[in-house]
Scaffold this active site. Structure first.
Site, PDB file in Angstrom:
ATOM      1  N   GLY A   1       0.841  -1.201   0.000  1.00 28.43           N
ATOM      2  CA  GLY A   1       0.000   0.000   0.000  1.00 28.43           C
ATOM      3  C   GLY A   1       0.873   1.246   0.000  1.00 28.43           C
ATOM      4  O   GLY A   1       1.791   1.362   0.816  1.00 28.43           O
TER       5      GLY A   1
ATOM      6  N   GLY B   1      -0.353   4.548   0.028  1.00 26.62           N
ATOM      7  CA  GLY B   1      -1.029   5.775   0.462  1.00 26.62           C
ATOM      8  C   GLY B   1      -0.076   6.536   1.375  1.00 26.62           C
ATOM      9  O   GLY B   1       1.092   6.148   1.535  1.00 26.62           O
TER      10      GLY B   1
ATOM     11  N   GLU C   1       1.854  -1.698  -4.809  1.00 27.85           N
ATOM     12  CA  GLU C   1       0.642  -0.860  -4.861  1.00 27.85           C
ATOM     13  C   GLU C   1      -0.291  -1.405  -5.936  1.00 27.85           C
ATOM     14  O   GLU C   1       0.124  -1.647  -7.066  1.00 27.85           O
ATOM     15  CB  GLU C   1       1.034   0.603  -5.162  1.00 27.85           C
ATOM     16  CG  GLU C   1      -0.110   1.527  -5.516  1.00 27.85           C
ATOM     17  CD  GLU C   1      -1.173   1.633  -4.442  1.00 27.85           C
ATOM     18  OE1 GLU C   1      -0.842   1.978  -3.309  1.00 27.85           O
ATOM     19  OE2 GLU C   1      -2.357   1.341  -4.760  1.00 27.85           O
TER      20      GLU C   1
ATOM     21  N   GLY D   1      -4.959   1.017   4.332  1.00 27.27           N
ATOM     22  CA  GLY D   1      -6.037   1.919   4.722  1.00 27.27           C
ATOM     23  C   GLY D   1      -6.486   1.699   6.155  1.00 27.27           C
ATOM     24  O   GLY D   1      -5.968   0.833   6.866  1.00 27.27           O
TER      25      GLY D   1
ATOM     26  N   HIS E   1      11.433  36.899  -1.974  1.00 30.76           N
ATOM     27  CA  HIS E   1      12.595  36.292  -2.638  1.00 30.76           C
ATOM     28  C   HIS E   1      13.775  36.297  -1.682  1.00 30.76           C
ATOM     29  O   HIS E   1      13.997  37.299  -1.005  1.00 30.76           O
ATOM     30  CB  HIS E   1      12.949  37.097  -3.892  1.00 30.76           C
ATOM     31  CG  HIS E   1      14.179  36.587  -4.574  1.00 30.76           C
ATOM     32  ND1 HIS E   1      14.146  35.471  -5.392  1.00 30.76           N
ATOM     33  CD2 HIS E   1      15.479  37.006  -4.542  1.00 30.76           C
ATOM     34  CE1 HIS E   1      15.372  35.238  -5.855  1.00 30.76           C
ATOM     35  NE2 HIS E   1      16.195  36.152  -5.355  1.00 30.76           N
TER      36      HIS E   1
END
Ligand SMILES: Cc1cc2nc3c(=O)[nH]c(=O)nc-3n(C[C@H](O)[C@H](O)[C@H](O)COP(=O)(O)OP(=O)(O)OC[C@H]3O[C@@H](n4cnc5c(N)ncnc54)[C@H](O)[C@@H]3O)c2cc1C
Length: 481
Positions: free
Chosen positions: A195, A197, A218, A286, A460
């Site tokens: 996985g 993620g 994956e 997950g 900058h």
């Protein structure tokens, strides 16, 4: 019956504790119930301790590349795993102590134990079935215990836990979840991450930087599949340059366990099965909501795919019961939980102009190397929605600050509605982009157009200048590329 509250929150993660504080700020008598660790997964096993580990990896990476910066480091530089893990756990402890302090400061009662809804307006708190996490800061004095408690409004914020694939269930020894991956007793020589993620890829990045031979499998066609395809592809190239092996559109179908290793059967894109052996494997497929044993069924509270169904304000289908955070569905992110908490409580308190959750404006950040951050629509989704778009891109190789930092691998991609100039999405990869993304989140929240962004002065030298250049590029006006 013990005390009567205006609001009781079940769970003290970023959803729960923020809900409790906001309720107390609004003058509501509030309690929060916790069974394991104040501050939830985020501070104890998620966002914060992983960032502590990743910081150690970043420092190691910099030290290893010191000579690129004209520095000679004498002697060998090597990770001290125990010290790295102890630092991460110490930070988790500090975080949960912080939440204890905030509860006390805001006069929120803490109830220690496992809460279950028994009827609308009532919970029973029993002895926790979980071992309190260690190390944990002392609980606030006057922490309450088991009993029956009532409240006009009950907010369920019970979070989520790792999802497991049938037949490939984590055992905590050879196959880890994020819990074990966070506190490795020793460094594996090789690691298979199932996985890619945010959770999987952050651990892959940490272990790879620590010198571990990492393979990622994956099932989708891209790493971090929710991200814009171009950003995922950019990040994948960088991971591979660092020596990570990545198999996309590949599936772990079976795992054989040895004495001190696992052999995964991986069905590759072409249908062939390859066996990959590694010392340890992380299952990062997950998370799923903690909806069990909290009385949802008895009260008829609607769930869908493992999460409580809510409206834009956290209301469930049963009056007086609300849900927020991971248990209320994706994206499962701490800042989404916190925002849902505030919306839910302000609505309960009857505040005017409470805006419902707009999921499109929830940023996502992954703290791998290089970092990835995004908000809004991906290019693919914008096109799928039939939008006529302009896309701008700007690479870090053309940014002075990125070059000075030795961090010239990155890019910013912006997506605008061609007709209105509305900023639809922003996607970043590279150093510090998890800090930069907030500029675009604010812009999107203010419904910014390209013109307003072009009129904005960016300091900058900063990497943030790549954000403006990306906007200019969308309109053929990039100045430094
Ligand atoms: C490894 C990892 C890294 C992550 N990194 C990030 C990140 O960088 N950024 C990000 O935004 N998100 C990250 N997340 C996700 C983030 O941790 C979750 O989205 C967040 O914790 C959800 O908050 P919550 O309040 O919904 O639930 P949780 O934080 O899960 O808290 C729920 C709490 O409820 C308690 N509880 C559950 N049931 C009961 C009960 N019956 N009685 C009493 N108490 C109960 C639990 O013990 C827990 O403390 C990460 C997650 C993991 C696992």
């Amino acid at each position: 019956m013990a005390d009567n509250y205006d609001v009781i929150v079940i769970g003290s993660g970023p959803g729960g504790y923020i809900a409790a504080i906001r309720a107390a700020q609004l003058g509501l008598k509030t309690a929060v119930v916790e069974r394991e660790h104040l501050a939830g997964i985020c501070s104890n096993w998620g966002c914060i301790p992983t960032k502590a580990l990743l910081r150690s990896a970043e420092v190691l990476h910099l030290a290893e590349h010191a000579k690129n910066y004209g520095l000679k480091l004498e002697g060998s530089i090597s990770p001290d795993l125990k010290a790295i893990v102890d630092r991460s756990r110490g930070i988790a402890q500090r975080m949960n102590g912080g939440v204890g302090f905030l509860m006390k400061k805001n006069k929120v009662d803490v109830i220690w134990g496992e809460a279950k809804l028994t009827k609308p307006g009532q919970i029973v708190v029993s002895k926790s079935t979980k071992k309190p996490m260690e190390p944990q800061a002392p609980l606030p004095k006057n922490t309450l215990g088991e009993g029956t408690y009532s409240a006009k409004h009950i907010i369920v914020a019970t979070g989520a836990r790792p999802r497991a694939l049938p037949g490939i269930e984590p055992d905590g020894k050879l196959i880890w979840t994020y819990f074990e991956a966070m506190v490795p007793p020793e460094m594996p020589k090789s690691l298979l991450v199932m996985g890619s993620g945010a959770i999987g890829i952050e651990f892959a990045s940490f272990y790879r930087t620590m010198g571990v031979d990492v393979t990622v499998v994956e099932v989708m066609p891209a790493v971090m599949p929710v991200e814009d395809a171009e950003i995922s592809a950019f990040a994948k190239k960088q991971f591979e340059k660092q020596g990570m092996k990545i198999h996309l559109e590949a599936k772990v179908t079976k795992v054989e366990k040895g004495a001190n290793s696992v052999t995964a059967h991986v069905e590759m894109k072409d249908g062939k099965v390859e066996k990959i052996t590694a010392d340890r494997m992380i299952s990062a497929v997950g998370v799923q909501g903690n909806i069990e044993n909290i009385g949802l069924e008895a009260l008829g509270i609607k769930t869908d795919r493992g999460c409580i169904v809510i409206d834009g304000y956290g209301k469930t289908n049963v009056a007086g019961i609300y849900a927020i955070g991971d248990v209320a569905g994706p994206p499962m992110l701490a800042h989404k939980a916190e925002h849902e908490a505030v919306i839910c409580v302000e609505k309960i308190a009857g505040l005017p102009n409470v805006h419902p959750m707009d999921k499109l404006k929830i940023p996502g950040c992954t703290y791998c190397n290089p970092q990835v951050a995004s908000v809004g629509l991906t290019e693919a989704r914008a096109k799928a929605e039939g939008k006529d778009i302009r896309v701008g891109r700007f690479p870090f190789v053309a940014n002075g600050k990125a070059i000075a930092l030795g961090e010239d691998q990155g890019m910013v991609k912006t997506i605008f509605d061609k007709k209105t100039g509305q900023l639809l999405g922003a996607h970043l990869v590279g150093a510090e982009v998890t800090e930069l993304i907030q500029g675009f989140v604010v812009a999107m929240n203010l419904e910014t157009t390209e013109e307003e962004l072009m009129h904005t002065i960016f300091p900058h030298p900063t990497i943030s200048e790549t954000m403006k250049e990306s906007v200019l590029d969308a309109y053929g006006r990039a100045l430094n590329a």
